[in-house]
Scaffold this motif. Sequence first.
Motif, PDB file in Angstrom:
ATOM      1  N   ALA A  29       0.849  -1.208   0.000  1.00  0.00           N
ATOM      2  CA  ALA A  29       0.000   0.000   0.000  1.00  0.00           C
ATOM      3  C   ALA A  29       0.879   1.251   0.000  1.00  0.00           C
ATOM      4  N   THR A  30       1.939   1.221   0.795  1.00  0.00           N
ATOM      5  CA  THR A  30       2.853   2.372   0.810  1.00  0.00           C
ATOM      6  C   THR A  30       3.422   2.603  -0.588  1.00  0.00           C
TER       7      THR A  30
ATOM      8  N   ALA B  48       0.807   4.190  -2.844  1.00  0.00           N
ATOM      9  CA  ALA B  48       0.543   5.611  -2.556  1.00  0.00           C
ATOM     10  C   ALA B  48       1.696   6.494  -3.044  1.00  0.00           C
TER      11      ALA B  48
ATOM     12  N   HIS C  70       6.990   2.681   7.510  1.00  0.00           N
ATOM     13  CA  HIS C  70       5.970   2.502   6.468  1.00  0.00           C
ATOM     14  C   HIS C  70       6.131   1.196   5.715  1.00  0.00           C
TER      15      HIS C  70
ATOM     16  N   ILE D 184      -0.165  11.828   2.650  1.00  0.00           N
ATOM     17  CA  ILE D 184      -0.473  10.385   2.676  1.00  0.00           C
ATOM     18  C   ILE D 184      -0.595   9.954   4.130  1.00  0.00           C
TER      19      ILE D 184
ATOM     20  N   ASP E 208      -0.742   7.039   6.503  1.00  0.00           N
ATOM     21  CA  ASP E 208      -0.496   5.595   6.608  1.00  0.00           C
ATOM     22  C   ASP E 208      -1.249   5.098   7.845  1.00  0.00           C
TER      23      ASP E 208
ATOM     24  N   ILE F  91      -2.185   2.059   8.245  1.00  0.00           N
ATOM     25  CA  ILE F  91      -2.049   0.597   8.199  1.00  0.00           C
ATOM     26  C   ILE F  91      -2.137  -0.001   9.604  1.00  0.00           C
TER      27      ILE F  91
ATOM     28  N   CYS G 191      -3.715   4.823   3.424  1.00  0.00           N
ATOM     29  CA  CYS G 191      -3.239   3.444   3.247  1.00  0.00           C
ATOM     30  C   CYS G 191      -3.828   2.595   4.362  1.00  0.00           C
TER      31      CYS G 191
ATOM     32  N   SER H  79      -4.473  -1.519   5.886  1.00  0.00           N
ATOM     33  CA  SER H  79      -4.131  -2.953   5.813  1.00  0.00           C
ATOM     34  C   SER H  79      -4.350  -3.544   7.202  1.00  0.00           C
TER      35      SER H  79
ATOM     36  N   SER I 203      -4.439  -5.038   1.377  1.00  0.00           N
ATOM     37  CA  SER I 203      -4.246  -3.618   1.672  1.00  0.00           C
ATOM     38  C   SER I 203      -4.982  -2.813   0.624  1.00  0.00           C
TER      39      SER I 203
ATOM     40  N   VAL J 294      -5.415   1.412  -0.954  1.00  0.00           N
ATOM     41  CA  VAL J 294      -5.105   2.851  -0.959  1.00  0.00           C
ATOM     42  C   VAL J 294      -6.313   3.550  -1.557  1.00  0.00           C
TER      43      VAL J 294
END
Length: 435
Positions: free
Chosen positions: A114-115, A118, A145, A248, A250, A252, A276, A278, A289, A291
């Motif tokens: 996902a990182t 993005a 990340h 962004i 994150d 997660i 993001c 997950s 995951s 985005v």
Amino acid sequence: MDDLLTRTHAAVWHPCTQMKQLEAAPPLAIARGEGAWLIDTDGRRYLDAISSWWVNLFGHCNPRINAAIVDQLGKIEHVMLAGATHAPVVELSERLAKLTGLGHAFYGSDGASATEIALKMSAHYWRNDGKPGKHGFVSLQNGYHGETVGALSVTDIPLFKSTYAPLLRHTAQVPTPDARLAAPGESAEDWALRCAAALEAHLAEHADTTAALILEPLVQGAAGMAMYHPVYLQRARDLCDRYGVHLIADEIAVGFGRTGTLFACEQAGIKPDFICLSKGITGGYLPLSAVLTTDTVYAAFYGDETARGFLHSHSYTGNPLACRAALAVLDIFEQDGVIAANRGRSVDFTTVLSDVAAHPRVRHFRCLGMIWAFDVADAPADFSPRFHRAALAQGAFIRPIGDTVYVMPPYVVTRDEMTWLSVCLLSALDQSLAA
Ligand SMILES: Cc1ncc(COP(=O)(O)O)c(C=O)c1O
């Protein structure tokens, strides 16, 4: 059990592990799970106090998630998502869009993918927007990340990063608003504002070459559950808007209720350009995951030219089984009023852990939502493995990060289990600090 341990040592390369250390500290040989508990091949039970790397929300072998996956197994287990679609991925995308306020969902498998998505999407957006020089990234000090090469470039944990430095892209790091770093007498909010001023200075100089700021909202997990004031996110949002840089988020680790709201950004009242997701998305069942991004970003990729599109893919993108698990997780959130119930649990379990907070070697005892953490003063160099072993001997599965002990249990953990865990933490502390 012994047979499994011999075979795992011979055949499996375990993650985040110096394999030689497994000789002295073998892994748990897990046969099954039940609620917040892991049960090994000899029938010993361990409370999964860290939700199996922060993924499990509603317990192991949850009947409702099991049923959703079994139902999906009888329909279609997987079909590639290029040139095909299916009901679980459509429904999940629609529901995530409603929950995040962001439009289309692009899927990967693990958090790191996902990182990567993005970062690539952000830089590609600027290219499509006629600004190909905006491909740099800025992240927070001590941020994490993921560990694929792109994700590691924006991660700032030397233990994971230094060895691979020659492989990585240069990125910039700005001061972390981690409240523990506030000057004596300075509030978490004032420290966060000082850090935001440093972010502004960075963006003022580098906005022309910066695609995005990536951060973990409210809690930097791998930094040792470093918590910070939401005003930082508000300032970061304003600054990203002012300087034309994507934000962004994150989520997660912190998404899906971990910090007390479904998404951590809600506590700052902000909407990122990319989110993001997950880990908890499937309740810890299957790798998935996602985005999600704004309509503006999506529109910049839409056109007649193939290369303007986002030509990124993973074989298991949008896997139907994983999407069904995710839909079952969203159903549980809705049907059981999980966020509201967790608010009560958070306050109650903090009281339950008050003896731990009062331990003379405990510093910075902190809690946000369903995360509790504290630092241990004057801890020996091998504190983390010592504490891990001491807790394990009593039946709690916990892996401190350096001198920081944290508890991040599945949401189904009960008050009695937390009370038991509190005693266990105190005893593991005393044992691991004994000379
Ligand atoms: C904030 C954050 N981002 C990304 C990741 C990477 O996720 P994965 O381990 O699934 O690749 C993690 C994992 O711990 C994380 O905590």
